[in-house]
Design an enzyme around this catalytic site. Sequence first.
Site, PDB file in Angstrom:
ATOM      1  N   ASP A 156      -7.250   5.531   5.317  1.00  0.00           N
ATOM      2  CA  ASP A 156      -8.271   5.195   4.327  1.00  0.00           C
ATOM      3  C   ASP A 156      -8.793   4.234   3.545  1.00  0.00           C
ATOM      4  OD1 ASP A 156      -7.145   8.419   2.845  1.00  0.00           O
ATOM      5  OD2 ASP A 156      -4.866   7.368   3.305  1.00  0.00           O
ATOM      6  N   LYS A 193      -3.044  -5.256   5.283  1.00  0.00           N
ATOM      7  CA  LYS A 193      -3.305  -4.913   6.512  1.00  0.00           C
ATOM      8  C   LYS A 193      -3.570  -5.199   7.543  1.00  0.00           C
ATOM      9  CE  LYS A 193      -2.963  -0.505   5.182  1.00  0.00           C
ATOM     10  NZ  LYS A 193      -1.210   0.877   5.335  1.00  0.00           N
TER      11      LYS A 193
END
Length: 406
Positions: A128, A81
């Site tokens: 998340d 990410k």
Amino acid sequence: MIDKLSEHVKWVSNHKHAKKASEDLIYFSREKIESVLRFQMSHKNYSSTPLIALHHLAKKWNVKTVQVKDESWRFGLNAFKVLGGIYAIGKYLAERLNKPIEELSFAELTSPEAKKKLGNITFITATDGNHGRAVAWAARELGQHSVVYMPKGASKARLDAIRNEGAHAGITDVNYDETVKLCAKLAEENGWILIQDTAWEGYEEIPLWIMQGYAAIALEIIDEIEHNDEQPPTHIFLQAGVGTFAAGIAAYFAQHYRANQPSIIVVEPDQADCFYRSFLTGNMKTVTGHLDTIMAGLACGVPNETALRILNSTAAAAFSCSDPIAALGMRILGNPLGDDRKLISGESGAVTMGLLYYLLTAHPCFAEEHLQLNKESRILLINTEGDTDKQRYRDIVWKGTHSISF
């Protein structure tokens, strides 16, 4: 076509596939993504992640090759990410300085001169886990602040990891998509900058930058394949939450191999399978409720609209998988055949491997007929995360939770 293979796997072919190329692909040319990668490479800790060939597994499955790009090595953060977060925040800061990011390095954005002009900026995001940690890390590395909120049921281990990157972080009492709305509201009220990979009308630019950041993974893969004089993949299995990662990878491969594009397969948890449902109906569909799955990084019920357009034109099919499929993939990657390399993969990172093993072991005729998986197939997977929740990893791999029989 739609079929339910078992209680664990459903699939649908994408009837819109290849009928019309998405206009969004223009943002994923080699020139554009090379400029993205150059900025990412300007950070002192950048290194390309390994592309690992699993020769014994390929032989067992009677396919040509199985390769896994292992993103658990990325910047020491155990997940891919950061490539989106660092580019999106860097791009935003460059625009605040009225300079093209192509002319700036990481060091220049963190210089005293740049800091004086920029002042103090707070970036906020919903996550998340992995995305929030990436935004927190990127904000800190670029001399700025971050606020991160996680949905109800989020792992404390992942929350602690985000706080350790310097963010103000907490867990809400609502699901992921409602947490995104909360962060958007807080950004507007406080003058903060929302760094979210979910796109909606009026909020499309930053999610596109994140998507371009992820596309650098595809550039690294293709450059390594071509440097080694290898053939490109015929099949790429990609995890989808909001779809930003899958679309970024698919878009770059589609642009690079226009004449002979690989077959793109989208893989989701069955509790948050918005792309599966969208392909099934031909229209964008959302999933509501708690989105209760061990695949926390994929527990997103609302597709990124740009990602949906891209995947509608590039993906051949979508699979909706139960949690035991992801757990199966974790155990396979962690316990390789022969001298194949061991890979540590979290729940979201391993679902594609679990699905492949399930299809090629339990439903080989289906795999060959509907996906054209055969002895000439060259399969590419991307392990998007390592053991980001170490206790859950041990419960699954050591203790055998979420087991499956077939």
